[in-house]
Design a protein around this motif. Structure first.
Motif, PDB file in Angstrom:
ATOM      1  N   TRP A 228       0.815  -1.256   0.043  1.00  0.00           N
ATOM      2  CA  TRP A 228       0.081   0.033  -0.110  1.00  0.00           C
ATOM      3  C   TRP A 228       0.971   1.220   0.156  1.00  0.00           C
ATOM      4  CZ3 TRP A 228      -3.982  -1.291   4.365  1.00  0.00           C
ATOM      5  CH2 TRP A 228      -4.654  -2.486   3.885  1.00  0.00           C
TER       6      TRP A 228
ATOM      7  N   GLY B 280       0.238   4.169   1.165  1.00  0.00           N
ATOM      8  CA  GLY B 280       0.145   4.824   2.642  1.00  0.00           C
ATOM      9  C   GLY B 280       1.241   4.248   3.316  1.00  0.00           C
ATOM     10  N   VAL B 281       1.550   2.803   3.452  1.00  0.00           N
ATOM     11  CA  VAL B 281       2.365   2.452   4.213  1.00  0.00           C
ATOM     12  C   VAL B 281       3.890   2.899   4.023  1.00  0.00           C
ATOM     13  CG1 VAL B 281       3.224   0.106   5.179  1.00  0.00           C
ATOM     14  CG2 VAL B 281       0.945   0.469   4.549  1.00  0.00           C
TER      15      VAL B 281
ATOM     16  N   THR C 262       4.465   6.114   4.973  1.00  0.00           N
ATOM     17  CA  THR C 262       4.844   6.412   6.389  1.00  0.00           C
ATOM     18  C   THR C 262       6.254   6.160   6.920  1.00  0.00           C
ATOM     19  OG1 THR C 262       2.348   6.025   6.963  1.00  0.00           O
ATOM     20  CG2 THR C 262       3.806   5.634   8.623  1.00  0.00           C
TER      21      THR C 262
ATOM     22  N   ASP D 216      -0.021   4.872  13.036  1.00  0.00           N
ATOM     23  CA  ASP D 216      -0.430   5.310  11.630  1.00  0.00           C
ATOM     24  C   ASP D 216      -1.869   4.290  11.455  1.00  0.00           C
ATOM     25  OD1 ASP D 216      -0.574   6.487   8.976  1.00  0.00           O
ATOM     26  OD2 ASP D 216       0.026   4.490   8.345  1.00  0.00           O
TER      27      ASP D 216
ATOM     28  N   VAL E 164      -3.291   3.457   8.606  1.00  0.00           N
ATOM     29  CA  VAL E 164      -2.932   2.807   7.385  1.00  0.00           C
ATOM     30  C   VAL E 164      -1.959   1.653   7.778  1.00  0.00           C
ATOM     31  CG1 VAL E 164      -2.174   2.747   4.901  1.00  0.00           C
ATOM     32  CG2 VAL E 164      -3.664   4.614   5.865  1.00  0.00           C
ATOM     33  N   THR E 165      -1.126   1.940   8.334  1.00  0.00           N
ATOM     34  CA  THR E 165      -0.073   0.728   8.776  1.00  0.00           C
ATOM     35  C   THR E 165      -0.758  -0.210   9.735  1.00  0.00           C
ATOM     36  OG1 THR E 165       1.912   2.296   8.490  1.00  0.00           O
ATOM     37  CG2 THR E 165       2.202   0.355   9.960  1.00  0.00           C
ATOM     38  N   GLN E 166      -1.539   0.276  10.434  1.00  0.00           N
ATOM     39  CA  GLN E 166      -2.204  -0.665  11.406  1.00  0.00           C
ATOM     40  C   GLN E 166      -3.254  -1.854  10.703  1.00  0.00           C
ATOM     41  OE1 GLN E 166      -4.128   1.504  14.318  1.00  0.00           O
ATOM     42  NE2 GLN E 166      -2.497   2.199  15.239  1.00  0.00           N
ATOM     43  N   GLU E 167      -3.900  -1.133   9.515  1.00  0.00           N
ATOM     44  CA  GLU E 167      -4.756  -2.106   8.500  1.00  0.00           C
ATOM     45  C   GLU E 167      -3.923  -2.919   7.859  1.00  0.00           C
ATOM     46  OE1 GLU E 167      -8.179  -1.999   8.638  1.00  0.00           O
ATOM     47  OE2 GLU E 167      -7.762  -0.887  10.382  1.00  0.00           O
ATOM     48  N   TRP E 168      -2.912  -2.617   7.452  1.00  0.00           N
ATOM     49  CA  TRP E 168      -1.933  -3.398   6.703  1.00  0.00           C
ATOM     50  C   TRP E 168      -1.266  -4.444   7.771  1.00  0.00           C
ATOM     51  CZ3 TRP E 168      -0.245  -4.544   2.007  1.00  0.00           C
ATOM     52  CH2 TRP E 168       1.136  -5.127   1.801  1.00  0.00           C
TER      53      TRP E 168
END
Length: 191
Positions: A110, A112-113, A116, A155, A157-161
């Motif tokens: 992603w 966004g990851v 970050t 973050d 987005v990182t948490q979702e990843w």
């Protein structure tokens, strides 16, 4: 007259500033190559840039004067000396039944990851797999690793990843307290 100098050589920050100051009165112009200099592709791109420069095809953003370096180096020195690179190697087990899913996820990480990670001073990040183990390597260019890791972990987005990648992994029994990926000790470096 054109002079080409290979500036991709190891030098300290102080030496780079000293050299820039020597050349500044000459009002020299240089251009940045958009590819790494190492390997044949960097050399090919440098040659193409030289031809584009002769034809006037390079955009103004690709040209720099030594005064730009002076202004940049002044702002860098306000921040203190450049942080030395810190290299990290880490290892974790990948679940055999999840290996293909893990590969698929990392084939299209992603944006966004990645943003970050870059925003928190992570560079040259690679993950390798061998016999059920994942080995990660990255370089940290900041000055507060713990704070940057905490910001990455916070973050959204990182948490979702991680909700997708963590189930693919299994913590090693030898990992330290609080470690998901076990940190490895560097035993050799050749630069």
């Amino acid at each position: 007259m054109d002079i080409m100098i290979d500036a991709n050589q190891s030098m300290t920050y102080a030496e780079a500033r000293r050299r820039a100051a020597v050349f500044e009165p000459l009002d020299l112009v240089w251009f940045e190559e958009p590819l790494p200099a190492s390997g044949s592709w960097g050399g090919v791109r440098r040659a193409e840039n030289a031809r584009e420069r002769e034809r006037g095809d390079l955009s103004p953003s690709e040209f720099h004067r030594t005064g730009h370096f002076r202004r940049s180096s002044t702002s860098w020195s306000r921040k203190g000396s450049e942080s030395p690179v810190q290299r990290y190697g880490m290892v974790i087990e990948v679940r055999a039944e999840k290996l293909e899913e893990y590969r698929r996820l990392h084939a299209q990480p992603w944006p966004g990851v990645l943003e970050t990670l870059r925003a928190h001073h992570i560079a040259n990040y690679s993950i390798f797999e061998h016999s059920g183990l994942l080995f990660s390597y990255f370089e940290y260019h900041g000055d507060d690793f713990a704070a940057d890791m905490a910001a990455i972990a916070a973050d959204p987005v990182t948490q979702e990843w991680w909700k997708l990648t963590d189930p693919c992994q299994r913590r090693l029994a030898t990992a330290g307290d609080g470690e998901w990926w076990a940190q490895m000790e560097q035993v050799f470096l050749m630069e």
